[in-house]
Design a protein around this motif. Structure first.
Motif, PDB file in Angstrom:
ATOM      1  N   ALA A 113       5.949  11.528  -3.625  1.00 50.51           N
ATOM      2  CA  ALA A 113       7.000  11.159  -4.582  1.00 50.51           C
ATOM      3  C   ALA A 113       8.376  11.083  -3.919  1.00 50.51           C
ATOM      4  N   THR A 114       8.531  11.753  -2.791  1.00 51.07           N
ATOM      5  CA  THR A 114       9.835  11.775  -2.127  1.00 51.07           C
ATOM      6  C   THR A 114       9.843  10.974  -0.825  1.00 51.07           C
ATOM      7  N   LEU A 115       8.759  10.271  -0.542  1.00 53.48           N
ATOM      8  CA  LEU A 115       8.712   9.466   0.675  1.00 53.48           C
ATOM      9  C   LEU A 115       9.710   8.306   0.568  1.00 53.48           C
ATOM     10  N   PRO A 116      10.303   7.928   1.699  1.00 59.73           N
ATOM     11  CA  PRO A 116      11.234   6.792   1.657  1.00 59.73           C
ATOM     12  C   PRO A 116      10.475   5.480   1.493  1.00 59.73           C
ATOM     13  N   ARG A 117      11.182   4.477   1.063  1.00 55.30           N
ATOM     14  CA  ARG A 117      10.602   3.135   0.971  1.00 55.30           C
ATOM     15  C   ARG A 117      10.488   2.598   2.389  1.00 55.30           C
TER      16      ARG A 117
ATOM     17  N   ILE B 280       0.851  -1.202   0.000  1.00 56.77           N
ATOM     18  CA  ILE B 280       0.000   0.000   0.000  1.00 56.77           C
ATOM     19  C   ILE B 280       0.883   1.247   0.000  1.00 56.77           C
ATOM     20  N   TRP B 281       1.914   1.243   0.835  1.00 52.60           N
ATOM     21  CA  TRP B 281       2.817   2.388   0.930  1.00 52.60           C
ATOM     22  C   TRP B 281       3.458   2.675  -0.430  1.00 52.60           C
ATOM     23  N   ASP B 282       3.923   1.619  -1.108  1.00 54.60           N
ATOM     24  CA  ASP B 282       4.543   1.800  -2.421  1.00 54.60           C
ATOM     25  C   ASP B 282       3.551   2.398  -3.413  1.00 54.60           C
ATOM     26  N   LYS B 283       2.303   1.952  -3.340  1.00 52.71           N
ATOM     27  CA  LYS B 283       1.278   2.508  -4.237  1.00 52.71           C
ATOM     28  C   LYS B 283       1.002   3.969  -3.917  1.00 52.71           C
ATOM     29  N   VAL B 284       1.014   4.322  -2.641  1.00 50.65           N
ATOM     30  CA  VAL B 284       0.837   5.726  -2.254  1.00 50.65           C
ATOM     31  C   VAL B 284       1.985   6.549  -2.832  1.00 50.65           C
TER      32      VAL B 284
ATOM     33  N   ALA C 265      -6.528   5.566  -4.291  1.00 50.58           N
ATOM     34  CA  ALA C 265      -7.266   4.501  -3.585  1.00 50.58           C
ATOM     35  C   ALA C 265      -6.383   3.885  -2.496  1.00 50.58           C
ATOM     36  N   ALA C 266      -5.127   3.684  -2.786  1.00 50.12           N
ATOM     37  CA  ALA C 266      -4.198   3.143  -1.784  1.00 50.12           C
ATOM     38  C   ALA C 266      -4.019   4.140  -0.638  1.00 50.12           C
TER      39      ALA C 266
END
Length: 178
Positions: free
Chosen positions: A60-64, A7-11, A17-18
């Motif tokens: 777009a800049t959030l860490p994995r 979900i985080w990766d989709k965000v 929706a994620a």
């Protein structure tokens, strides 16, 4: 059901929706955590909403992240600490202002008028929505620039200008000031 990391990766990729799913899954636990600290439902809701707005704006800049809840809890904890610090600073300025009013004892009537004006101003400021009140306080009391406030809150400079203008307008209407 997808795991939090997916979900985080989709965000991070901009999947609305994620993002809604992440919000719905984490909201209650984050609220419970924050409410234990602040004991103010409205303020907690504002802070969590601000956190999620920030996440979406910076997606777009959030860490994995694989462990999403610890990441969110850490981000929320930082925002809670900022809110507590800001409240202490605000109270300190109110105390200093009160002391200054008392020390400027030119006359009893002038002192009473200043105290009444201060109380009316504080009541008026407290009627502002939480975020608008914070922006007004940071600008007028802490003398931060619009750019500094925007950086601190994660909002655009135009949003900060709009909030300041609206706050001033509301205070003038509420307080009867020109």
């Amino acid at each position: 059901m997808q795991n939090d990391g997916t979900i985080w990766d989709k965000v991070r990729q901009g999947d609305e929706a994620a993002f809604r799913q992440l919000f719905e899954q984490q909201w209650e636990a984050l609220f419970t955590y924050a409410y234990k600290i602040l004991k103010d439902q409205a303020q907690v809701q504002d802070i969590i909403q601000g956190l999620f707005i920030h996440l979406w704006e910076k997606r777009a800049t959030l860490p994995r992240v694989t462990a999403v809840m610890p990441y969110l809890r850490h981000a929320l904890r930082n925002r809670l600490l900022n809110a507590i610090r800001d409240q202490h600073v605000y109270q300190r300025h109110v105390t200093i202002f009160r002391q200054a009013v008392m020390e400027s004892d030119n006359s009893l009537i002038e002192g009473l008028h200043l105290k009444e004006t201060e109380q009316q101003l504080l009541r008026s400021i407290n009627t502002l929505p939480e975020k608008m009140k914070d922006v007004f306080y940071l600008h007028r009391i802490e003398n931060l620039s619009v750019a500094e406030i925007a950086a601190r809150t994660g909002s655009s400079e135009q949003t900060i200008r709009n909030q300041l203008n609206t706050a001033l307008h509301r205070l003038r209407v509420i307080g009867g000031w020109k």
